[in-house]
Design an enzyme around this catalytic site. Structure first.
Site, mmCIF file in Angstrom:
data_model
loop_
_atom_site.group_PDB
_atom_site.id
_atom_site.type_symbol
_atom_site.label_atom_id
_atom_site.label_comp_id
_atom_site.label_asym_id
_atom_site.label_seq_id
_atom_site.Cartn_x
_atom_site.Cartn_y
_atom_site.Cartn_z
ATOM 1 N N TYR A 59 -2.042 -1.670 10.415
ATOM 2 C CA TYR A 59 -2.152 -1.829 8.800
ATOM 3 C C TYR A 59 -0.818 -1.127 8.089
ATOM 4 C CZ TYR A 59 -3.615 -1.688 4.010
ATOM 5 O OH TYR A 59 -3.666 -1.577 2.854
ATOM 6 N N SER A 118 0.892 -1.242 -0.016
ATOM 7 C CA SER A 118 0.313 0.029 -0.044
ATOM 8 C C SER A 118 1.018 1.114 0.009
ATOM 9 C CB SER A 118 -0.861 0.036 1.468
ATOM 10 O OG SER A 118 -1.543 1.161 1.485
#
Length: 281
Positions: free
Chosen positions: A174, A161
């Site tokens: 995350y 990401s």
């Protein structure tokens, strides 16, 4: 020589000089995790369009069965493995499939995030996030590299990401797991290319999938023009892996986000990220 024998001899000579037909090339095979929705589902579709057979795995078998029917209608061979990769038993079942040695491309796409204050999120969910985003990806990458090295070829695409490039308050775990995926993938890229194996890390930004619903991320956290759809994200990943890229960041805004920590102080970056992902802001 009789006319009959002469004709037979000429026919035999003609057959000997005809170019032999080479057997039709066998299709390559890819394994995609998290294939019941979003990027994983799109990876499976685009790989079939690129003449791959696919093994798809996720927790939701009913949704994978529907996808498998769609892909089989395109003459692809499709295997479905129901597995929860956040627990060791699920990862082991997928590892056993990789151990057969016929996987040419592995997409480690399975993962999730949780939006909220770290102290308020149940610890079990945070640990499950680490198990899926880090442990399962590392485990399956190890299984794939072992066989790909022996075959002298292969590709691994690990999905990270743009959050990998900076700390993200309110999605702390995350972003940390994705930072691991990026660092791990880049290091493995250098190791594995010696053996003919390509490792590519995909770092997408905001992509319209179920991720936001699961994570509890508000769409207002990004401007409307900042969102991408799965199709160009997956295409960029597959094209980048085919060209041997170590990292793929699709979209100009995502590239700017990935480069921002090099241009601004870290305290500024984390404050901006925190404002974006703090709920009800």
């Amino acid at each position: 020589m009789s006319a009959k024998k002469r004709v037979a001899a000429e026919r035999e000579t003609l057959e000997d000089t005809r170019p032999s037909r080479s057997p039709a090339p066998s299709r390559k095979r890819a394994l995609v995790t998290g294939a019941s929705s979003g990027l994983g589902e799109e990876f499976a579709r685009q790989l079939v369009r690129r003449s791959y057979d696919v093994v798809i795995t996720a927790r939701r078998k009913q949704r994978m069965d529907l996808l498998a029917d769609e892909l089989r209608a395109r003459d692809a061979d499709v295997e479905v493995i129901e597995a929860d990769l956040s627990n060791p038993e699920g990862v082991a079942s997928v590892e056993q499939r990789i151990a057969r040695g016929d996987i040419d491309l592995l997409v480690n796409n399975a993962g999730f995030g949780i939006n909220g204050e770290f102290g308020e999120i149940p610890l079990e969910r945070e640990l499950e996030e680490i198990d899926l985003n880090v442990r399962a990806l590392t485990w399956l990458s190890h299984a794939a590299v072992k066989h790909m090295r022996a075959n002298g070829r292969g590709t691994i695409i690990n999905v990270a990401s743009t959050g990998a490039y900076q700390p993200v308050p309110y999605m702390a775990t995350y972003a940390a797991t994705k930072a691991y995926v990026l660092s791990f993938s880049e290091a493995l890229h250098e190791e594995a290319k010696t053996y003919g194996v390509t490792v590519t890390c995909l770092c997408p930004g905001g992509t319209r999938t179920e991720f936001q619903q699961v994570a509890g991320v508000q769409e207002q956290s990004l401007p409307r023009f900042g969102w991408m759809t799965p199709e160009p994200v997956v295409k960029a990943a597959l094209d980048g892996a085919a060209s041997g890229s170590a990292v793929v960041v699709p979209g100009w805004l995502n590239k700017a986000t990935a480069n921002a920590p090099r241009l601004a102080p870290r305290f500024v970056i984390r404050k901006v990220a925190g404002r974006m992902f703090k709920k009800d802001q």
